[in-house]
Scaffold this motif. Structure first.
Motif, PDB file in Angstrom:
ATOM      1  N   LEU A  53       0.857  -1.185   0.000  1.00 57.08           N
ATOM      2  CA  LEU A  53       0.000   0.000   0.000  1.00 57.08           C
ATOM      3  C   LEU A  53       0.896   1.238   0.000  1.00 57.08           C
ATOM      4  O   LEU A  53       1.905   1.270   0.703  1.00 57.08           O
ATOM      5  CB  LEU A  53      -0.885   0.031   1.246  1.00 57.08           C
ATOM      6  CG  LEU A  53      -1.966  -1.030   1.378  1.00 57.08           C
ATOM      7  CD1 LEU A  53      -2.611  -0.962   2.761  1.00 57.08           C
ATOM      8  CD2 LEU A  53      -3.022  -0.842   0.296  1.00 57.08           C
ATOM      9  N   PRO A  54       0.519   2.262  -0.757  1.00 53.26           N
ATOM     10  CA  PRO A  54       1.328   3.483  -0.747  1.00 53.26           C
ATOM     11  C   PRO A  54       1.149   4.243   0.575  1.00 53.26           C
ATOM     12  O   PRO A  54       0.136   4.074   1.257  1.00 53.26           O
ATOM     13  CB  PRO A  54       0.772   4.285  -1.919  1.00 53.26           C
ATOM     14  CG  PRO A  54      -0.623   3.804  -2.097  1.00 53.26           C
ATOM     15  CD  PRO A  54      -0.624   2.357  -1.678  1.00 53.26           C
ATOM     16  N   ARG A  57      -3.703  -2.687   7.999  1.00 55.53           N
ATOM     17  CA  ARG A  57      -2.452  -2.538   7.254  1.00 55.53           C
ATOM     18  C   ARG A  57      -2.269  -1.066   6.911  1.00 55.53           C
ATOM     19  O   ARG A  57      -3.170  -0.436   6.354  1.00 55.53           O
ATOM     20  CB  ARG A  57      -2.503  -3.377   5.984  1.00 55.53           C
ATOM     21  CG  ARG A  57      -2.693  -4.856   6.278  1.00 55.53           C
ATOM     22  CD  ARG A  57      -3.148  -5.691   5.082  1.00 55.53           C
ATOM     23  NE  ARG A  57      -2.635  -5.250   3.804  1.00 55.53           N
ATOM     24  CZ  ARG A  57      -3.370  -5.175   2.696  1.00 55.53           C
ATOM     25  NH1 ARG A  57      -4.647  -5.508   2.702  1.00 55.53           N
ATOM     26  NH2 ARG A  57      -2.828  -4.784   1.554  1.00 55.53           N
ATOM     27  N   VAL A  58      -1.101  -0.527   7.250  1.00 57.80           N
ATOM     28  CA  VAL A  58      -0.804   0.882   7.019  1.00 57.80           C
ATOM     29  C   VAL A  58       0.276   0.972   5.938  1.00 57.80           C
ATOM     30  O   VAL A  58       1.368   0.419   6.095  1.00 57.80           O
ATOM     31  CB  VAL A  58      -0.344   1.572   8.316  1.00 57.80           C
ATOM     32  CG1 VAL A  58      -0.149   3.062   8.089  1.00 57.80           C
ATOM     33  CG2 VAL A  58      -1.345   1.320   9.458  1.00 57.80           C
ATOM     34  N   GLY A  59      -0.028   1.652   4.856  1.00 54.75           N
ATOM     35  CA  GLY A  59       0.869   1.701   3.715  1.00 54.75           C
ATOM     36  C   GLY A  59       2.177   2.423   3.968  1.00 54.75           C
ATOM     37  O   GLY A  59       2.189   3.506   4.558  1.00 54.75           O
ATOM     38  N   ILE A  60       3.257   1.794   3.490  1.00 53.23           N
ATOM     39  CA  ILE A  60       4.575   2.436   3.532  1.00 53.23           C
ATOM     40  C   ILE A  60       5.208   2.462   2.141  1.00 53.23           C
ATOM     41  O   ILE A  60       6.269   3.037   1.955  1.00 53.23           O
ATOM     42  CB  ILE A  60       5.529   1.749   4.536  1.00 53.23           C
ATOM     43  CG1 ILE A  60       5.811   0.295   4.163  1.00 53.23           C
ATOM     44  CG2 ILE A  60       4.981   1.868   5.959  1.00 53.23           C
ATOM     45  CD1 ILE A  60       6.958  -0.343   4.936  1.00 53.23           C
ATOM     46  N   PHE A  66      10.761   7.666   7.129  1.00 52.01           N
ATOM     47  CA  PHE A  66       9.985   8.254   6.050  1.00 52.01           C
ATOM     48  C   PHE A  66      10.647   9.566   5.618  1.00 52.01           C
ATOM     49  O   PHE A  66      11.059  10.355   6.470  1.00 52.01           O
ATOM     50  CB  PHE A  66       8.554   8.566   6.513  1.00 52.01           C
ATOM     51  CG  PHE A  66       7.708   7.358   6.764  1.00 52.01           C
ATOM     52  CD1 PHE A  66       7.086   6.698   5.718  1.00 52.01           C
ATOM     53  CD2 PHE A  66       7.505   6.889   8.058  1.00 52.01           C
ATOM     54  CE1 PHE A  66       6.279   5.584   5.944  1.00 52.01           C
ATOM     55  CE2 PHE A  66       6.701   5.783   8.297  1.00 52.01           C
ATOM     56  CZ  PHE A  66       6.090   5.131   7.244  1.00 52.01           C
ATOM     57  N   PRO A  67      10.713   9.822   4.313  1.00 50.58           N
ATOM     58  CA  PRO A  67      11.241  11.118   3.871  1.00 50.58           C
ATOM     59  C   PRO A  67      10.223  12.225   4.153  1.00 50.58           C
ATOM     60  O   PRO A  67       9.023  11.969   4.288  1.00 50.58           O
ATOM     61  CB  PRO A  67      11.444  10.918   2.374  1.00 50.58           C
ATOM     62  CG  PRO A  67      10.488   9.861   1.986  1.00 50.58           C
ATOM     63  CD  PRO A  67      10.354   8.958   3.195  1.00 50.58           C
ATOM     64  N   ALA A 118       1.234  12.408   4.052  1.00 53.42           N
ATOM     65  CA  ALA A 118       0.534  11.144   3.795  1.00 53.42           C
ATOM     66  C   ALA A 118       0.636  10.209   5.004  1.00 53.42           C
ATOM     67  O   ALA A 118      -0.347   9.560   5.374  1.00 53.42           O
ATOM     68  CB  ALA A 118       1.100  10.461   2.550  1.00 53.42           C
ATOM     69  N   VAL A 119       1.804  10.158   5.620  1.00 50.44           N
ATOM     70  CA  VAL A 119       2.000   9.296   6.795  1.00 50.44           C
ATOM     71  C   VAL A 119       1.141   9.781   7.950  1.00 50.44           C
ATOM     72  O   VAL A 119       0.460   8.988   8.611  1.00 50.44           O
ATOM     73  CB  VAL A 119       3.499   9.235   7.183  1.00 50.44           C
ATOM     74  CG1 VAL A 119       3.685   8.527   8.516  1.00 50.44           C
ATOM     75  CG2 VAL A 119       4.301   8.542   6.093  1.00 50.44           C
TER      76      VAL A 119
END
Length: 187
Positions: A95-96, A130-133, A150-151, A157-158
């Protein structure tokens, strides 16, 4: 009784990594509700709270990701928690960033924390958030990617996925999981 488990790795070194988004969700859930994950036992940190007459347990295993099931199994045994009352929150490469998905069951999809959960719970039939990375771009390896932070370009988004995850967890306390899936998977 509801038990929400966030998967991650303990320690400052891993605190802000992609693999720890399950911990980030539980920390935010606790912060927003003025709860403290300060109790230590079962190779994890946890809290036991009450919401509208429902006992709610939050657990962050401190066994490192690949042994998460050991902590969860001991916790479930002590509190006599049925597997249908457990929701596991974890990172998902498929997932994105910014996207979440809820499922009632499934395989491990290559996720070693979930693989260990399946081994220790003896079933694939437990609820998941589920959390997208997202996936790494070549030449990065999956291990380096999930253990990286994360950048800045993904921070919005995060933050959104963490907030949606918190809302989904809170909704599950008072709703059926099907209702929660219908509401949050549609987004």
């Amino acid at each position: 009784m509801k038990c929400i488990v966030g998967l991650g790795n303990p320690g400052k070194k891993y605190e802000k990594t992609r693999h720890n988004i399950g911990f980030m969700v539980l920390d935010e859930l606790a912060d927003q509700n003025h709860w403290s994950l300060t109790q230590k036992k079962f190779r994890g940190v946890y809290t036991a709270e009450h919401v509208d007459g429902e006992k709610v347990l939050l657990l962050k295993p401190q066994t490192y990701m690949n042994l998460s099931g050991e902590s969860v199994r001991a916790f479930m045994d002590y509190y006599d928690i049925d597997v249908e009352d457990v929701l596991v929150v974890y990172d998902d490469l498929d997932l994105p960033p910014g996207k979440i998905r809820l499922r009632k069951k499934g395989g491990h999809g290559g996720h070693n924390g979930i693989r260990n959960m399946i081994d220790h719970l003896g079933t694939k039939e437990f609820k998941r958030l589920r959390v997208g990375i997202g996936r790494p771009e070549a030449p990065a390896t999956v291990i380096d990617y999930v253990l990286g932070e994360f950048p800045k370009s993904e921070s919005e988004a995060v933050a959104d996925s963490i907030e949606q995850s918190v809302k989904a967890c809170e909704a599950w306390i008072g709703m059926s999981f099907n209702e929660v899936m219908n509401e949050f998977n549609a987004k």
